[in-house]
Design a protein around this motif. Sequence first.
Motif, PDB file in Angstrom:
ATOM      1  N   LEU A  87       0.822  -1.207   0.000  1.00  0.00           N
ATOM      2  CA  LEU A  87       0.000   0.000   0.000  1.00  0.00           C
ATOM      3  C   LEU A  87       0.858   1.259   0.000  1.00  0.00           C
ATOM      4  N   ASN A  88       1.946   1.214   0.746  1.00  0.00           N
ATOM      5  CA  ASN A  88       2.871   2.342   0.821  1.00  0.00           C
ATOM      6  C   ASN A  88       3.448   2.647  -0.567  1.00  0.00           C
ATOM      7  N   GLN A  89       3.952   1.627  -1.241  1.00  0.00           N
ATOM      8  CA  GLN A  89       4.554   1.826  -2.555  1.00  0.00           C
ATOM      9  C   GLN A  89       3.510   2.237  -3.586  1.00  0.00           C
ATOM     10  N   THR A  90       2.307   1.687  -3.462  1.00  0.00           N
ATOM     11  CA  THR A  90       1.222   2.074  -4.376  1.00  0.00           C
ATOM     12  C   THR A  90       0.878   3.539  -4.190  1.00  0.00           C
ATOM     13  N   LEU A  91       0.809   3.955  -2.952  1.00  0.00           N
ATOM     14  CA  LEU A  91       0.499   5.351  -2.661  1.00  0.00           C
ATOM     15  C   LEU A  91       1.578   6.276  -3.216  1.00  0.00           C
ATOM     16  N   ILE A  92       2.824   5.881  -3.039  1.00  0.00           N
ATOM     17  CA  ILE A  92       3.930   6.691  -3.566  1.00  0.00           C
ATOM     18  C   ILE A  92       3.797   6.819  -5.081  1.00  0.00           C
ATOM     19  N   SER A  93       3.483   5.723  -5.750  1.00  0.00           N
ATOM     20  CA  SER A  93       3.336   5.762  -7.203  1.00  0.00           C
ATOM     21  C   SER A  93       2.223   6.718  -7.617  1.00  0.00           C
ATOM     22  N   LEU A  94       1.113   6.701  -6.886  1.00  0.00           N
ATOM     23  CA  LEU A  94       0.012   7.614  -7.194  1.00  0.00           C
ATOM     24  C   LEU A  94       0.409   9.062  -6.941  1.00  0.00           C
ATOM     25  N   LEU A  95       1.150   9.279  -5.862  1.00  0.00           N
ATOM     26  CA  LEU A  95       1.601  10.636  -5.555  1.00  0.00           C
ATOM     27  C   LEU A  95       2.522  11.164  -6.645  1.00  0.00           C
ATOM     28  N   LYS A  96       3.308  10.301  -7.189  1.00  0.00           N
ATOM     29  CA  LYS A  96       4.242  10.726  -8.244  1.00  0.00           C
ATOM     30  C   LYS A  96       3.513  11.142  -9.517  1.00  0.00           C
ATOM     31  N   GLN A  97       2.255  10.749  -9.618  1.00  0.00           N
ATOM     32  CA  GLN A  97       1.458  11.156 -10.773  1.00  0.00           C
ATOM     33  C   GLN A  97       0.739  12.479 -10.518  1.00  0.00           C
ATOM     34  N   ASN A  98       0.594  12.866  -9.274  1.00  0.00           N
ATOM     35  CA  ASN A  98      -0.249  14.018  -8.939  1.00  0.00           C
ATOM     36  C   ASN A  98       0.503  15.280  -8.543  1.00  0.00           C
ATOM     37  N   PHE A  99       1.762  15.149  -8.126  1.00  0.00           N
ATOM     38  CA  PHE A  99       2.525  16.328  -7.713  1.00  0.00           C
ATOM     39  C   PHE A  99       3.731  16.527  -8.619  1.00  0.00           C
ATOM     40  N   ILE A 100       3.943  17.767  -9.011  1.00  0.00           N
ATOM     41  CA  ILE A 100       5.119  18.095  -9.821  1.00  0.00           C
ATOM     42  C   ILE A 100       6.257  18.487  -8.891  1.00  0.00           C
ATOM     43  N   ILE A 101       7.399  17.849  -9.101  1.00  0.00           N
ATOM     44  CA  ILE A 101       8.588  18.103  -8.277  1.00  0.00           C
ATOM     45  C   ILE A 101       9.663  18.744  -9.144  1.00  0.00           C
ATOM     46  N   GLN A 102      10.193  19.834  -8.671  1.00  0.00           N
ATOM     47  CA  GLN A 102      11.332  20.469  -9.330  1.00  0.00           C
ATOM     48  C   GLN A 102      12.543  20.313  -8.427  1.00  0.00           C
ATOM     49  N   ILE A 103      13.617  19.737  -8.953  1.00  0.00           N
ATOM     50  CA  ILE A 103      14.845  19.530  -8.180  1.00  0.00           C
ATOM     51  C   ILE A 103      15.914  20.504  -8.661  1.00  0.00           C
ATOM     52  N   ASN A 104      16.465  21.250  -7.751  1.00  0.00           N
ATOM     53  CA  ASN A 104      17.559  22.164  -8.059  1.00  0.00           C
ATOM     54  C   ASN A 104      18.853  21.361  -8.017  1.00  0.00           C
TER      55      ASN A 104
END
Length: 671
Positions: free
Chosen positions: A639-656
């Motif tokens: 469930l943890n990994q599934t949730l992370i995968s879903l989060l990666k689809q919904n939030f945009i991350i910008q890395i400096n």
Amino acid sequence: MKTTYQCLWVLGLLVACSPNSKVSQSTPLSDEPQYLLTVGNENVSAEEFMHMLSKNREFDQKEDKLSKQEFEENFDLFLNYKLKVKEAEALGMDETVEFQREFNAFKEDLKKPYILETSLQEGEIRKAYSRMQEIVHAQHILLRFPANSGREDSVAVFRMAVKIKERAEAGEVFSKLAEEYSQDPSVKNNQGDLGYFTSLQMVYPFEDAVYQLKPGQVSDPVLTDFGYHVIKLLDRKPNPGQVKVSHILIRTDPTDPLSEDRAKRKITDIYAALQKEDTSWEEVCELFSEDTNTKENGGELPWFGVGAFLKEFEDAAFGLTEIGEISSPVKTSYGYHIIRLEDEKPLAPYEQVEESLKSKILRDSRSGLINSQVIAIQKSRYDFMENGTVIATAKELVTGQSTALKDLREVYTSQNIMDSTLFTVKGESKKVADLVDFVERDEVVVKVGRKNPFDAWFSKFVETTLDQAEEADLMANNDDFRLLVNEYREGILLFNLMNEQVWQKALKDTAGLMEYFEGHRDQYMWEERTEALIVSVLAPEAEKPIKDFLAGTHYQAGLKEALVDHLPSLSTLSYKVEEGVFEVDNNPVLKAMEIQSGLQEVEVNNKRYIALLGKQYPEGPKAFNETRGKVIQDYQEYLNQTLISLLKQNFIIQINEDEKSRVENIVVAQN
């Protein structure tokens, strides 16, 4: 600036999984503020990532630095952590009453080391301990105020105290002045002599005045709750610490004129008997002492220091110099004592008494003094300005109301003053309406006592507002405090999110759990197993009786108890028994045996084992109830990994990437 973009949706492992590290203050991240990540619309600083890494490690030292792999693992964990927090905020978890209550409770504890009140408390604690290095001997004259006295009465008492001081300084005997003028009830017995005492044994204004005197000096009148005191310091010397003594008491009865003579004769006889070498102190104490609380234990009293007992008793106790030494008879208001020194110790180190000193200080008038100092400093620091006219009007309108001030809103609204400013803090106005809201919320304890109810509530409102200003100042200007508070805030949100969407879900979602189990049955397999009773022979004398009992016996459940019952003469420390169904490859003893039913013996790592094997079971799938705990654990991680995968689809991350490289250069070992 080089950046990369990733789409992410919140969940990851808590950064507590990362190695403990500490950022050295000599390794700045950059000359100006830089962000390391942007999660959704929120910038995350490199400083925050370093704070998460920083637990007991300084990256100045090569041995404390991370490997490149460790750095990347921690960065990914931090990224997932921030995503989870962002998701919790999106779900409104930071707005619930439960969260606010828990977070505010943590924050109150977290800010204690940083606030003015704590630093002032520590100052008072250290001052008290410093004063405790000495004991002082003083006399005093107390002048009380008349009942229902007014200002003129107070002035008159003060002027009398000044005249007494002048007479004492002119050479009159202080004890005679005390007998003539002091209204302390004990003056008849002690002529104003308080004996030796130390810090925290007198009310604070009295103590403060005494410790500023030199021997022979007389104080100005000192105001306490008892009245005005004139104090003369007789002596000051190093604190002798504490003693433990035993005593034998023969009581006197003030109502019986003959008891004094009888007690004196009896204590003299006891003292004479104790001078003989063959006399037992404990026996004499049990037979003759009239202190019923201590006679059965040799008259032993608790440890005590100067100022804890009657002056005559203390003088005798601290006058003893050798362990076991016995005093001559000592007269006190209780009767006659003989005292024996049992032990002595110096004043305890500061670290050992700090908490007890703090407790005493918070219970006496120092706490009020500290609070007044805090408010005065806060008012100066945060530009506090009162509107005296509005305050006076607001007070006058509710004078005579109950302590709860229940009708404030109605009264102030009718007079059109709700929008009037009571005071400003850092340029921000606090209006009458804010005071009304504060009273109606009733979230604080307000001790009205003899105060006007308005004054009590208004003072608490000012105090609360100033505390809020100090907290805001800390959040804005103290990086350590800000990062620590943010860490706890996000930790609570992370826990709540994981509890709702992973941990509890795995326990409650029975259908999902069984579906996961059915889809991953190949992960829950038994290896080859056998029934077995395995006996570890820990003493040579145990081997033969164990073998004799098991010889010709077939394995069956409950054989362990039967074996133990059959060997009552053997020490249970001479052997150890295990019984059950074991996986062969996971048991070093069974791996060393030929797996077939019957009695077998083997030596493993120089230890002797006897085993009785029963039925064997081939490899095969486990039933759900045989591996339920492991399935739940795995399902939670799924469930943890599934949730992370879903989060990666919904939030945009910008890395400096530039800032990430800068951090990497600080914390990663360079080849």
